[in-house]
Design a protein around this motif. Structure first.
Motif, PDB file in Angstrom:
ATOM      1  N   ALA A  73      -2.575   1.467  -1.025  1.00  0.00           N
ATOM      2  CA  ALA A  73      -2.166   2.759   0.007  1.00  0.00           C
ATOM      3  C   ALA A  73      -2.543   3.010   1.222  1.00  0.00           C
ATOM      4  CB  ALA A  73      -2.054   3.803  -0.709  1.00  0.00           C
ATOM      5  N   ARG A  74      -3.773   3.223   0.826  1.00  0.00           N
ATOM      6  CA  ARG A  74      -4.839   3.388   2.255  1.00  0.00           C
ATOM      7  C   ARG A  74      -5.141   2.649   3.300  1.00  0.00           C
ATOM      8  NH1 ARG A  74     -10.580   5.094  -1.225  1.00  0.00           N
ATOM      9  NH2 ARG A  74     -10.326   6.798  -1.418  1.00  0.00           N
ATOM     10  N   ALA A  75      -4.932   1.165   2.979  1.00  0.00           N
ATOM     11  CA  ALA A  75      -4.375   0.418   4.245  1.00  0.00           C
ATOM     12  C   ALA A  75      -3.272   0.313   4.807  1.00  0.00           C
ATOM     13  CB  ALA A  75      -4.165  -0.915   3.701  1.00  0.00           C
ATOM     14  N   LEU A  76      -2.436   1.194   4.238  1.00  0.00           N
ATOM     15  CA  LEU A  76      -1.089   1.369   4.750  1.00  0.00           C
ATOM     16  C   LEU A  76      -1.086   2.682   5.649  1.00  0.00           C
ATOM     17  CD1 LEU A  76       1.705   0.604   2.459  1.00  0.00           C
ATOM     18  CD2 LEU A  76       1.194  -0.363   4.117  1.00  0.00           C
ATOM     19  N   ASP A  77      -1.711   3.642   5.529  1.00  0.00           N
ATOM     20  CA  ASP A  77      -1.902   5.227   6.542  1.00  0.00           C
ATOM     21  C   ASP A  77      -3.502   4.984   5.784  1.00  0.00           C
ATOM     22  OD1 ASP A  77      -2.589   7.348   7.319  1.00  0.00           O
ATOM     23  OD2 ASP A  77      -0.282   7.843   7.005  1.00  0.00           O
ATOM     24  N   ARG A 113       5.119   4.451   1.174  1.00  0.00           N
ATOM     25  CA  ARG A 113       5.131   3.886   2.095  1.00  0.00           C
ATOM     26  C   ARG A 113       5.471   2.301   0.808  1.00  0.00           C
ATOM     27  NH1 ARG A 113       2.602   3.013   7.751  1.00  0.00           N
ATOM     28  NH2 ARG A 113       4.104   0.981   7.190  1.00  0.00           N
ATOM     29  N   LEU A 114       4.749   2.293  -0.196  1.00  0.00           N
ATOM     30  CA  LEU A 114       4.538   1.277  -0.933  1.00  0.00           C
ATOM     31  C   LEU A 114       5.075   1.195  -1.883  1.00  0.00           C
ATOM     32  CD1 LEU A 114       2.421  -1.240  -1.356  1.00  0.00           C
ATOM     33  CD2 LEU A 114       1.363   0.124  -2.641  1.00  0.00           C
ATOM     34  N   PRO A 115       6.521   0.310  -1.455  1.00  0.00           N
ATOM     35  CA  PRO A 115       7.344  -0.409  -2.615  1.00  0.00           C
ATOM     36  C   PRO A 115       7.133  -0.612  -4.196  1.00  0.00           C
ATOM     37  CG  PRO A 115       8.630  -1.497  -1.387  1.00  0.00           C
ATOM     38  CD  PRO A 115       6.753  -0.898  -1.328  1.00  0.00           C
ATOM     39  N   PRO A 116       7.489  -0.152  -5.078  1.00  0.00           N
ATOM     40  CA  PRO A 116       7.211  -0.377  -6.780  1.00  0.00           C
ATOM     41  C   PRO A 116       7.832  -1.231  -6.972  1.00  0.00           C
ATOM     42  CG  PRO A 116       8.001   2.475  -6.927  1.00  0.00           C
ATOM     43  CD  PRO A 116       8.341   1.399  -5.042  1.00  0.00           C
ATOM     44  N   GLU A 117       7.278  -2.108  -7.876  1.00  0.00           N
ATOM     45  CA  GLU A 117       7.308  -3.657  -8.383  1.00  0.00           C
ATOM     46  C   GLU A 117       9.006  -3.542  -9.445  1.00  0.00           C
ATOM     47  OE1 GLU A 117       3.462  -4.018  -6.924  1.00  0.00           O
ATOM     48  OE2 GLU A 117       4.149  -2.271  -8.448  1.00  0.00           O
ATOM     49  N   ARG A 118       8.109  -2.582  -9.600  1.00  0.00           N
ATOM     50  CA  ARG A 118       9.465  -2.268 -11.115  1.00  0.00           C
ATOM     51  C   ARG A 118      10.406  -0.518 -10.660  1.00  0.00           C
ATOM     52  NH1 ARG A 118       7.454  -4.834 -15.735  1.00  0.00           N
ATOM     53  NH2 ARG A 118       9.115  -3.787 -16.736  1.00  0.00           N
ATOM     54  N   ASP A 119      11.343  -0.616 -11.637  1.00  0.00           N
ATOM     55  CA  ASP A 119      11.822   0.619 -11.918  1.00  0.00           C
ATOM     56  C   ASP A 119      11.014   1.925 -12.461  1.00  0.00           C
ATOM     57  OD1 ASP A 119      13.939  -0.111 -10.529  1.00  0.00           O
ATOM     58  OD2 ASP A 119      15.643  -0.321 -12.781  1.00  0.00           O
ATOM     59  N   PRO A 120      11.161   2.881 -11.211  1.00  0.00           N
ATOM     60  CA  PRO A 120       9.573   3.901 -12.108  1.00  0.00           C
ATOM     61  C   PRO A 120      10.576   4.247 -13.090  1.00  0.00           C
ATOM     62  CG  PRO A 120      10.690   4.793  -9.624  1.00  0.00           C
ATOM     63  CD  PRO A 120      11.670   3.117 -10.474  1.00  0.00           C
ATOM     64  N   GLY A 121       9.348   4.959 -14.284  1.00  0.00           N
ATOM     65  CA  GLY A 121       9.653   5.220 -15.875  1.00  0.00           C
ATOM     66  C   GLY A 121       9.830   4.184 -16.600  1.00  0.00           C
ATOM     67  N   THR A 122       9.552   2.124 -16.319  1.00  0.00           N
ATOM     68  CA  THR A 122       9.219   1.806 -16.736  1.00  0.00           C
ATOM     69  C   THR A 122       7.854   0.840 -17.278  1.00  0.00           C
ATOM     70  OG1 THR A 122      10.089  -0.019 -15.170  1.00  0.00           O
ATOM     71  CG2 THR A 122      12.022   0.693 -16.423  1.00  0.00           C
ATOM     72  N   THR A 157      -2.726   1.107  -6.809  1.00  0.00           N
ATOM     73  CA  THR A 157      -2.265   1.172  -5.125  1.00  0.00           C
ATOM     74  C   THR A 157      -3.372   1.820  -4.928  1.00  0.00           C
ATOM     75  OG1 THR A 157      -0.939   3.144  -5.645  1.00  0.00           O
ATOM     76  CG2 THR A 157       0.000   1.498  -6.745  1.00  0.00           C
ATOM     77  N   MET A 158      -4.300   1.987  -5.087  1.00  0.00           N
ATOM     78  CA  MET A 158      -5.070   2.772  -3.703  1.00  0.00           C
ATOM     79  C   MET A 158      -5.548   1.734  -2.744  1.00  0.00           C
ATOM     80  SD  MET A 158      -7.414   5.424  -3.336  1.00  0.00           S
ATOM     81  CE  MET A 158      -7.740   6.641  -4.548  1.00  0.00           C
ATOM     82  N   ASP A 179      12.822   2.546   0.510  1.00  0.00           N
ATOM     83  CA  ASP A 179      13.005   1.911  -0.717  1.00  0.00           C
ATOM     84  C   ASP A 179      13.766   2.470  -2.068  1.00  0.00           C
ATOM     85  OD1 ASP A 179      11.849  -0.404  -2.203  1.00  0.00           O
ATOM     86  OD2 ASP A 179      11.673   1.414  -3.114  1.00  0.00           O
ATOM     87  N   PRO A 180      14.398   2.378  -2.799  1.00  0.00           N
ATOM     88  CA  PRO A 180      15.069   2.574  -3.373  1.00  0.00           C
ATOM     89  C   PRO A 180      14.779   3.665  -4.872  1.00  0.00           C
ATOM     90  CG  PRO A 180      16.225   0.825  -4.268  1.00  0.00           C
ATOM     91  CD  PRO A 180      15.502   0.676  -2.143  1.00  0.00           C
ATOM     92  N   ARG A 181      13.484   2.836  -4.924  1.00  0.00           N
ATOM     93  CA  ARG A 181      12.419   2.847  -6.579  1.00  0.00           C
ATOM     94  C   ARG A 181      11.804   4.095  -5.545  1.00  0.00           C
ATOM     95  NH1 ARG A 181      11.545  -3.605  -8.275  1.00  0.00           N
ATOM     96  NH2 ARG A 181      13.113  -3.303  -9.798  1.00  0.00           N
ATOM     97  N   VAL A 182      11.543   4.213  -3.964  1.00  0.00           N
ATOM     98  CA  VAL A 182      10.897   5.188  -4.374  1.00  0.00           C
ATOM     99  C   VAL A 182      11.178   6.519  -4.463  1.00  0.00           C
ATOM    100  CG1 VAL A 182       9.348   6.376  -2.504  1.00  0.00           C
ATOM    101  CG2 VAL A 182       8.726   3.305  -3.071  1.00  0.00           C
ATOM    102  N   ARG A 183      12.728   5.912  -3.923  1.00  0.00           N
ATOM    103  CA  ARG A 183      13.292   7.346  -3.209  1.00  0.00           C
ATOM    104  C   ARG A 183      13.828   7.841  -4.797  1.00  0.00           C
ATOM    105  NH1 ARG A 183      14.492   8.028   1.818  1.00  0.00           N
ATOM    106  NH2 ARG A 183      16.909   9.870   1.163  1.00  0.00           N
ATOM    107  N   GLY A 184      14.021   7.181  -5.989  1.00  0.00           N
ATOM    108  CA  GLY A 184      14.203   7.489  -7.104  1.00  0.00           C
ATOM    109  C   GLY A 184      13.131   7.608  -7.896  1.00  0.00           C
ATOM    110  N   MET A 185      12.336   8.079  -7.373  1.00  0.00           N
ATOM    111  CA  MET A 185      10.603   8.429  -8.158  1.00  0.00           C
ATOM    112  C   MET A 185      10.778   9.700  -8.679  1.00  0.00           C
ATOM    113  SD  MET A 185       6.560   7.386  -6.957  1.00  0.00           S
ATOM    114  CE  MET A 185       7.449   6.150  -6.094  1.00  0.00           C
TER     115      MET A 185
END
Length: 479
Positions: A130-134, A144-153, A126-127, A104-110
């Motif tokens: 995130a726990r449900a995913l792992d 593994r949880l893509p943000p809904e918005r761009d990081p920093g916004t 996200t607790m 996910d580009p937003r996670v990679r840009g975090m």
């Protein structure tokens, strides 16, 4: 180690009006739903007021909940100063094992500064997701949880964000947060006995779980007030202090309002006056640069804004620009009061003599077949001892015996630190308050003899789901 005492002074010598501090104490006592535990006030680097409300004591570690985040942020600042991490590095740069999986580009840009400032791009906590995913690795689930918005916004108070910051520190240092901070922060500041809860994977949580004294909280606040200097040494870079204590992201509308609407730094909140670290149920480190003061408080309350309002209303006016003359009497009165602070014990009388035989050995089941506030509590029993009565709470096969005193608080260190007050409110009803002394939690247990049933109600519910009573203590202790 034994902590070195903080330099102390009479309040008036540091320009603090003792009557204003007493007004603050009066307001805490009068406010419904606030149970203060410990308080320290520093002015111009001197301890001018310190007290604990019995059965709590100054030397006892206390669960700080999210005030732990400010210590985690400090660890990140120290690691940055050593060249081990950079705020503008991508988070994924520190976890290459996930680089191929996370696309996910937003996670990679975090960036690291995004998780440090609660601006990961997620719009809500996200607790659980995130726990449900792992379930076994919160960091992996978070990435593994893509943000809904761009990081920093966008701001979202987000426990896995701080967990990720803590995981980075533990990765680059090869140590736990506690071990890394011990020679760099805890020992230089004279903080002893600080311990952190770990998750099932062995990582210290970072976002919560630190047990430390109110004195430790005050020392951290003084370090930040003095821009990272302590006893002539620059322990923490001044640049990091400035960066951590300025607003990085707007918070208005994202939290509960009031002082939580004023922006977030790097694991510190902005306040109407100065900045602060805080934790659930009334754990505070208030740093007031304009007043050259620090207020540290541990407590049990859901009314955290009320506590802040009382500080602004009563303590701020007590800080004056210069020493105050002719205040020896007020200083002495405050000192005397601080030495004898006590939380009111729960009301109750000794067992009615005519019902003593009926109570002895009585066993109680959860009222209605279950106990919503403490589902693991399966039974309560009352037994007569040579020196009084014992109330035993049984949870998942584990018994917690609690001695009932003859009034006031009965304090015990084993099987875990507790204080019990209360007694019989009538011939058929026993009601006790159980304070878990290393946490901001207490439990009201009421037994009804006619129906052989009990209820249990938290004054403040532990935030760790399903935590057993025997774990309501600092980690590393016997249980």
């Amino acid at each position: 180690m034994i902590a070195r005492p903080l330099p102390s002074s009479a309040p008036a010598a540091q320009g603090v009006d003792a009557t204003g501090v007493e007004a603050f104490l009066d307001a805490l006592d009068a406010a419904p739903g606030i149970r203060p535990h410990s308080l320290l006030i520093l002015r111009h680097g001197h301890l001018v007021a310190a007290g604990s409300w019995a059965p709590y004591t100054q030397d006892r570690p206390h669960l700080l909940y999210s005030l732990s985040k400010s210590f985690t942020g400090t660890a990140a600042g120290l690691a940055a100063a050593e060249g081990l991490l950079r705020l503008d590095d991508p988070v994924l740069a520190y976890f290459p094992e996930f680089a191929d999986e996370v696309t996910d580009p937003r996670v990679r840009g975090m960036l690291l500064r995004h998780v440090a400032s609660m601006a990961s791009g997620h719009v809500a906590e996200t607790m659980d997701r995130a726990r449900a995913l792992d379930p076994d690795d919160l960091l992996h689930g978070f990435l593994r949880l893509p943000p809904e918005r761009d990081p920093g916004t966008v701001f979202a108070y987000n426990q896995p964000a701080t967990y990720t910051l803590a995981a980075v520190v533990q990765r680059v240092t090869g140590q736990s947060l506690t071990d890394y901070l011990r020679p760099r922060l805890f020992d230089p500041l004279g903080i002893g006995g600080a311990v952190w809860h770990r998750d099932r994977g062995g990582r210290e949580l970072g976002f919560s779980g630190l047990h430390a004294t109110c004195d430790a909280v005050a020392r951290l606040g003084q370090l930040y007030l003095d821009r990272g200097r302590w006893e002539g040494r620059q322990l923490l870079p001044e640049e990091w202090v400035a960066e951590a204590t300025r607003p990085h992201i707007a918070t208005a509308g994202a939290m509960s309002g009031g002082d939580w609407d004023l922006g977030y730094g790097l694991q510190f909140w902005m306040s109407r006056h100065g900045f602060r670290g805080d934790g659930a149920y009334g754990q505070f480190c208030l740093v007031l640069p304009e007043q050259d003061a620090v207020v540290a408080l541990t407590s049990e309350t859901v009314g955290m804004q009320t506590v802040l309002d009382l500080v602004w209303a009563h303590l701020l006016p007590a800080f004056h620009p210069g020493p105050l003359g002719g205040r020896e009497g007020a200083d002495a009165a405050l000192r005397e009061r601080l030495a004898h602070l006590t939380l009111p014990a729960a009301a109750g009388k000794p067992t009615p003599p005519e019902r003593a035989d009926a109570w002895a050995g009585a066993v109680f089941a959860p009222e209605g077949g279950g106990c919503a506030d403490q589902p693991g509590l399966t039974s309560v029993s009352v037994t007569a001892e040579e020196d009084g009565w014992t109330l035993t709470l049984t949870e998942d096969g584990h018994a917690l015996p609690l001695h009932l005193g003859d009034g006031g608080w009965a304090v015990a260190e084993e099987p875990l630190p507790t204080a019990v007050s209360g007694g019989w409110t009538d011939a058929g009803t026993l009601a006790v308050d159980v304070a878990f002394l290393e946490t901001p939690h207490s439990l009201c247990v009421t037994c009804s003899l006619p129906g052989r049933t009990f209820t249990a109600r938290w004054h403040t519910t532990p935030l760790m789901p399903g935590v057993p009573l025997r774990k309501l203590r600092a980690p590393g202790s016997s249980s």
